[in-house]
Motif scaffolding. Structure first.
Motif, mmCIF file in Angstrom:
data_model
loop_
_atom_site.group_PDB
_atom_site.id
_atom_site.type_symbol
_atom_site.label_atom_id
_atom_site.label_comp_id
_atom_site.label_asym_id
_atom_site.label_seq_id
_atom_site.Cartn_x
_atom_site.Cartn_y
_atom_site.Cartn_z
ATOM 1 N N ALA A 9 3.323 9.781 -9.369
ATOM 2 C CA ALA A 9 3.908 10.555 -8.056
ATOM 3 C C ALA A 9 2.961 11.604 -7.576
ATOM 4 O O ALA A 9 2.915 10.822 -6.194
ATOM 5 N N THR A 10 1.695 11.601 -8.095
ATOM 6 C CA THR A 10 0.529 12.726 -7.234
ATOM 7 C C THR A 10 -0.260 10.759 -5.962
ATOM 8 O O THR A 10 -0.491 11.174 -6.056
ATOM 9 N N ARG A 11 -0.716 9.696 -8.110
ATOM 10 C CA ARG A 11 -1.120 8.886 -6.531
ATOM 11 C C ARG A 11 -0.502 8.503 -5.122
ATOM 12 O O ARG A 11 -0.882 8.375 -4.173
ATOM 13 N N MET A 12 0.988 8.827 -5.755
ATOM 14 C CA MET A 12 1.757 8.156 -4.007
ATOM 15 C C MET A 12 1.824 8.736 -3.341
ATOM 16 O O MET A 12 1.640 8.588 -2.218
ATOM 17 N N ILE A 13 2.064 10.275 -3.531
ATOM 18 C CA ILE A 13 1.753 11.667 -2.244
ATOM 19 C C ILE A 13 0.143 11.104 -1.777
ATOM 20 O O ILE A 13 -0.066 11.272 -0.787
ATOM 21 N N ASP A 65 7.696 11.829 5.575
ATOM 22 C CA ASP A 65 7.043 11.857 6.567
ATOM 23 C C ASP A 65 8.316 12.507 7.459
ATOM 24 O O ASP A 65 7.952 14.132 8.811
ATOM 25 N N ALA A 66 9.640 13.304 7.432
ATOM 26 C CA ALA A 66 10.918 13.909 8.018
ATOM 27 C C ALA A 66 9.811 15.544 6.926
ATOM 28 O O ALA A 66 9.993 17.080 7.897
ATOM 29 N N GLU A 67 9.533 15.698 5.625
ATOM 30 C CA GLU A 67 9.342 16.915 5.819
ATOM 31 C C GLU A 67 7.728 17.409 6.406
ATOM 32 O O GLU A 67 7.803 18.839 6.251
ATOM 33 N N ARG A 116 -1.766 8.728 6.345
ATOM 34 C CA ARG A 116 -0.540 9.552 8.168
ATOM 35 C C ARG A 116 -2.305 10.637 8.563
ATOM 36 O O ARG A 116 -1.953 10.700 9.264
ATOM 37 N N ALA A 117 -3.113 10.777 7.663
ATOM 38 C CA ALA A 117 -4.573 11.227 8.123
ATOM 39 C C ALA A 117 -5.326 10.074 9.084
ATOM 40 O O ALA A 117 -6.820 10.431 8.772
ATOM 41 N N GLY A 118 -5.158 9.285 8.613
ATOM 42 C CA GLY A 118 -6.032 7.805 9.255
ATOM 43 C C GLY A 118 -6.812 7.443 8.331
ATOM 44 O O GLY A 118 -8.211 6.856 9.094
ATOM 45 N N GLN A 119 -7.349 7.918 7.165
ATOM 46 C CA GLN A 119 -8.210 7.484 6.447
ATOM 47 C C GLN A 119 -7.587 6.197 4.973
ATOM 48 O O GLN A 119 -6.403 6.159 5.011
ATOM 49 N N ARG A 120 -8.499 5.214 4.182
ATOM 50 C CA ARG A 120 -8.141 4.357 3.145
ATOM 51 C C ARG A 120 -7.776 5.071 2.139
ATOM 52 O O ARG A 120 -8.272 6.079 2.324
ATOM 53 N N PRO A 121 -6.815 4.680 1.916
ATOM 54 C CA PRO A 121 -6.051 5.508 0.533
ATOM 55 C C PRO A 121 -6.959 4.565 -0.757
ATOM 56 O O PRO A 121 -7.634 3.803 -0.751
ATOM 57 N N ARG A 122 -6.811 5.756 -1.586
ATOM 58 C CA ARG A 122 -7.516 5.255 -2.601
ATOM 59 C C ARG A 122 -6.842 4.649 -4.024
ATOM 60 O O ARG A 122 -5.953 5.092 -4.016
ATOM 61 N N ILE A 123 -7.917 3.498 -4.874
ATOM 62 C CA ILE A 123 -7.355 2.862 -5.707
ATOM 63 C C ILE A 123 -7.887 3.418 -7.155
ATOM 64 O O ILE A 123 -9.323 3.109 -6.971
ATOM 65 N N ARG A 164 12.193 4.083 1.471
ATOM 66 C CA ARG A 164 13.035 6.204 1.699
ATOM 67 C C ARG A 164 12.096 7.321 0.824
ATOM 68 O O ARG A 164 12.091 7.824 1.965
ATOM 69 N N LEU A 165 11.069 7.446 0.289
ATOM 70 C CA LEU A 165 10.122 8.097 -0.612
ATOM 71 C C LEU A 165 9.013 8.156 1.266
ATOM 72 O O LEU A 165 8.766 10.029 1.557
ATOM 73 N N VAL A 166 8.724 7.221 1.721
ATOM 74 C CA VAL A 166 7.594 7.651 3.131
ATOM 75 C C VAL A 166 9.048 7.626 4.078
ATOM 76 O O VAL A 166 7.866 9.254 4.651
ATOM 77 N N ALA A 167 9.729 7.424 4.412
ATOM 78 C CA ALA A 167 10.511 8.068 5.342
ATOM 79 C C ALA A 167 11.049 10.089 4.785
ATOM 80 O O ALA A 167 11.032 11.138 6.110
ATOM 81 N N TRP A 168 11.083 10.006 4.007
ATOM 82 C CA TRP A 168 11.113 11.845 3.587
ATOM 83 C C TRP A 168 10.334 12.205 3.423
ATOM 84 O O TRP A 168 10.201 13.282 4.094
#
Length: 328
Positions: free
Chosen positions: A198-202, A324-326, A209-216, A318-322
């Motif tokens: 879950a932490t990786r997803m968030i 974003d709303a939060e 959303r901050a305009g930064q490359r996500p890390r793997i 659905r997760l991303v939409a939630w």
């Protein structure tokens, strides 16, 4: 077996991700009374605020390590959903408390259920009972492979086996109906940061959303079976209503999704064209990296008629939409 309509149900760990979704679906199914029991050490009141607007739903502050508190809230209950527990990261931070909650806490749930004449307990277990999954299909008969795993992860996996063993003992000795559901990686609306996946997803969503490359982390080829939280809550309700008892079953999709694919799915759901970057942190607590898991969900289909309905692409959308709303 308990019928959801007009019954009283207690969700131990009711302020959690899964607990709140079980409560929501119980209300939708026509339950007469739903009690969300939690000590709020990990869960938060915000998670269940909307549910408590329904007069049939109440919150009870209760700690599963205190038997007398469970006895009070279990009065008149038809069924119990035992959801509360320590995950791997909290187990590493406080192993003593983690073992106490995951073993003695589950025993208290079962003992309180027995004393109060509860018909059935549905226990939240984990595919962690298999440890480092091998290359062959992983069915409910697969063993725990713990060699080379981090000590905290070993403790977590073993504690879930202990919880299942206690449930089967109460079923055998006292006739208490019991089912253990072994979840793969849960995700969905109301996601928290306590599970590693879950932490990786968030974190990926936050960076995009901050305009930064996500890390793997690592090569990104390591896989996980991600199962949508709404599907898991539905499995709990089907388990409660089913005639099955004294058994365990995988609640998973049966689909291996690589970390690379997961992050790319989050990027697409955010409408971004950013490219991920790769890193490695040898000090970070992690689950064993395996190229294949291949968890079987056949027993769940046979015993309770459950199959997943939400794909990884739809679930992440659905997760991303939630999220974003939060964030608004």
């Amino acid at each position: 077996m308990p019928q959801l309509s007009n019954g009283k149900y207690v969700v131990v760990g009711g302020a959690s991700l899964l607990g709140s979704h079980i409560g929501e679906q119980l209300l939708a199914a026509g339950a007469r009374e739903v009690v969300l029991a939690d000590n709020l050490s990990l869960g938060t009141p915000d998670t269940i605020e909307a549910l408590l607007a329904d007069r049939r739903c109440t919150f009870a502050r209760a700690d599963m390590t205190r038997l007398h508190e469970l006895l009070e809230v279990f009065e008149g209950a038809d069924g119990i959903f035992s959801v509360a527990g320590f995950l791997g990261a909290p187990m590493a931070a406080n192993p003593w408390a983690g073992v106490d909650v995951n073993v003695r806490g589950v025993q208290n749930v079962l003992e309180a259920a027995r004393h109060k004449g509860v018909k059935k307990v549905v226990f939240s277990s984990s595919v962690g009972v298999y440890g480092a999954a091998g290359d062959e299909p992983n069915t409910e008969a697969s063993p725990l492979r713990w060699e080379g795993m981090a000590p905290a992860v070993i403790l977590y996996c073993a504690s879930k086996i202990m919880g299942e063993g206690l449930g089967r003992m109460y079923h055998q000795q006292y006739g208490l109906d019991f089912l253990a559901l072994r979840y793969s990686a849960l995700y969905g609306e109301r996601l928290h940061r306590r599970a590693l996946d879950a932490t990786r997803m968030i974190e990926a969503w936050e960076r995009v959303r901050a305009g930064q490359r996500p890390r793997i982390e690592g090569t990104g080829e390591q896989v996980q079976d991600y199962v949508y939280i709404g599907d898991v809550a539905r499995a709990n309700l089907l388990a409660m209503e089913s005639a099955a008892s004294g058994q365990s079953m995988n609640i998973c999709t049966g689909e291996d999704v690589s970390l690379k694919r997961l992050v790319q799915t989050i990027i697409r759901a955010c409408g971004s064209d950013l490219e991920p970057e790769y890193f490695d942190d040898p000090a970070k607590l992690r689950l064993p990296r395996v190229p294949r898991q291949d968890f079987s969900r056949q027993r769940a289909k046979e015993l309770i008629g459950w199959e997943p309905q939400v794909s990884i692409d739809e679930g992440i959308r659905r997760l991303v939409a939630w999220l974003d709303a939060e964030a608004r």
